[in-house]
Design a protein around this motif. Structure first.
Motif, PDB file in Angstrom:
ATOM      1  N   THR A  17       0.851  -1.187   0.000  1.00  0.00           N
ATOM      2  CA  THR A  17       0.000   0.000   0.000  1.00  0.00           C
ATOM      3  C   THR A  17       0.891   1.243   0.000  1.00  0.00           C
ATOM      4  O   THR A  17       2.070   1.170   0.346  1.00  0.00           O
ATOM      5  CB  THR A  17      -0.901   0.017   1.245  1.00  0.00           C
ATOM      6  N   PRO A  18       0.338   2.392  -0.370  1.00  0.00           N
ATOM      7  CA  PRO A  18       1.139   3.623  -0.315  1.00  0.00           C
ATOM      8  C   PRO A  18       1.676   3.908   1.092  1.00  0.00           C
ATOM      9  O   PRO A  18       2.791   4.397   1.232  1.00  0.00           O
ATOM     10  CB  PRO A  18       0.164   4.710  -0.767  1.00  0.00           C
ATOM     11  N   ALA A  19       0.890   3.576   2.121  1.00  0.00           N
ATOM     12  CA  ALA A  19       1.361   3.803   3.492  1.00  0.00           C
ATOM     13  C   ALA A  19       2.542   2.899   3.817  1.00  0.00           C
ATOM     14  O   ALA A  19       3.494   3.329   4.486  1.00  0.00           O
ATOM     15  CB  ALA A  19       0.227   3.560   4.482  1.00  0.00           C
ATOM     16  N   LEU A  20       2.499   1.662   3.340  1.00  0.00           N
ATOM     17  CA  LEU A  20       3.604   0.736   3.559  1.00  0.00           C
ATOM     18  C   LEU A  20       4.845   1.199   2.805  1.00  0.00           C
ATOM     19  O   LEU A  20       5.965   1.144   3.320  1.00  0.00           O
ATOM     20  CB  LEU A  20       3.221  -0.679   3.132  1.00  0.00           C
ATOM     21  N   GLN A  21       4.652   1.700   1.596  1.00  0.00           N
ATOM     22  CA  GLN A  21       5.784   2.212   0.822  1.00  0.00           C
ATOM     23  C   GLN A  21       6.432   3.397   1.532  1.00  0.00           C
ATOM     24  O   GLN A  21       7.653   3.499   1.600  1.00  0.00           O
ATOM     25  CB  GLN A  21       5.318   2.615  -0.578  1.00  0.00           C
ATOM     26  N   LYS A  22       5.605   4.277   2.075  1.00  0.00           N
ATOM     27  CA  LYS A  22       6.125   5.449   2.777  1.00  0.00           C
ATOM     28  C   LYS A  22       6.877   5.035   4.037  1.00  0.00           C
ATOM     29  O   LYS A  22       7.947   5.578   4.338  1.00  0.00           O
ATOM     30  CB  LYS A  22       4.973   6.388   3.137  1.00  0.00           C
ATOM     31  N   ALA A  23       6.344   4.053   4.767  1.00  0.00           N
ATOM     32  CA  ALA A  23       7.013   3.574   5.982  1.00  0.00           C
ATOM     33  C   ALA A  23       8.346   2.918   5.640  1.00  0.00           C
ATOM     34  O   ALA A  23       9.352   3.133   6.323  1.00  0.00           O
ATOM     35  CB  ALA A  23       6.109   2.605   6.726  1.00  0.00           C
ATOM     36  N   LYS A  88       4.358  -9.458   2.193  1.00  0.00           N
ATOM     37  CA  LYS A  88       4.282 -10.917   2.178  1.00  0.00           C
ATOM     38  C   LYS A  88       3.471 -11.428   3.364  1.00  0.00           C
ATOM     39  O   LYS A  88       2.724 -12.386   3.247  1.00  0.00           O
ATOM     40  CB  LYS A  88       5.704 -11.466   2.203  1.00  0.00           C
ATOM     41  N   PHE A  89       3.648 -10.784   4.503  1.00  0.00           N
ATOM     42  CA  PHE A  89       2.943 -11.201   5.713  1.00  0.00           C
ATOM     43  C   PHE A  89       1.683 -10.395   5.972  1.00  0.00           C
ATOM     44  O   PHE A  89       1.042 -10.563   7.006  1.00  0.00           O
ATOM     45  CB  PHE A  89       3.887 -11.132   6.906  1.00  0.00           C
ATOM     46  N   GLY A  90       1.361  -9.494   5.068  1.00  0.00           N
ATOM     47  CA  GLY A  90       0.136  -8.707   5.216  1.00  0.00           C
ATOM     48  C   GLY A  90       0.198  -7.669   6.313  1.00  0.00           C
ATOM     49  O   GLY A  90      -0.822  -7.270   6.854  1.00  0.00           O
ATOM     50  N   VAL A  91       1.387  -7.221   6.659  1.00  0.00           N
ATOM     51  CA  VAL A  91       1.557  -6.223   7.711  1.00  0.00           C
ATOM     52  C   VAL A  91       1.143  -4.866   7.193  1.00  0.00           C
ATOM     53  O   VAL A  91       1.480  -4.485   6.073  1.00  0.00           O
ATOM     54  CB  VAL A  91       3.029  -6.186   8.196  1.00  0.00           C
ATOM     55  N   LYS A  92       0.396  -4.148   7.991  1.00  0.00           N
ATOM     56  CA  LYS A  92      -0.026  -2.793   7.633  1.00  0.00           C
ATOM     57  C   LYS A  92       0.605  -1.812   8.595  1.00  0.00           C
ATOM     58  O   LYS A  92       0.643  -2.068   9.802  1.00  0.00           O
ATOM     59  CB  LYS A  92      -1.543  -2.675   7.699  1.00  0.00           C
ATOM     60  N   PRO A  93       1.086  -0.681   8.104  1.00  0.00           N
ATOM     61  CA  PRO A  93       1.715   0.307   9.011  1.00  0.00           C
ATOM     62  C   PRO A  93       0.696   0.986   9.898  1.00  0.00           C
ATOM     63  O   PRO A  93      -0.455   1.054   9.640  1.00  0.00           O
ATOM     64  CB  PRO A  93       2.366   1.297   8.060  1.00  0.00           C
TER      65      PRO A  93
END
Length: 93
Positions: A17-23, A88-93
């Motif tokens: 997600t964009p939030a994951l990319q930013k993190a 891969k693990f579906g982690v969300k920031p």
């Protein structure tokens, strides 16, 4: 015993997600700041003749800006690896 991941599960990995990319990019920037800071501490040259705490503060700010810019380019690949691992693990920031 570690079971291999089936191709069906591998294909269901969620896209970052964009939030994951930013993190992930933020993590890369922090990593690069630490690396640049360590390089500065090595001081391969003699001490500055006009060195002061103000100069040190300015260098720290410049190094932070440099690290942010470098992580934005994506040339190191740290952010991409973090993104892939978290997605891969579906982690969300």
């Amino acid at each position: 015993m570690i079971k291999p991941v089936s191709p069906a599960l591998a294909s269901t990995a969620k896209a970052p997600t964009p939030a994951l990319q930013k993190a992930a990019q933020g993590f890369e920037a922090v990593f690069l700041r630490e690396m640049i800071g360590s390089m500065r501490k090595a001081k391969l040259t003699e001490d500055d003749l006009f060195g002061s705490s103000a100069t040190d503060n300015f260098r720290e700010l410049a190094d932070a800006n440099l690290a942010d810019s470098m992580s934005g380019l994506g040339q190191f690949g740290i952010a991409k690896m973090v993104e892939a691992q978290m997605a891969k693990f579906g982690v969300k920031p």
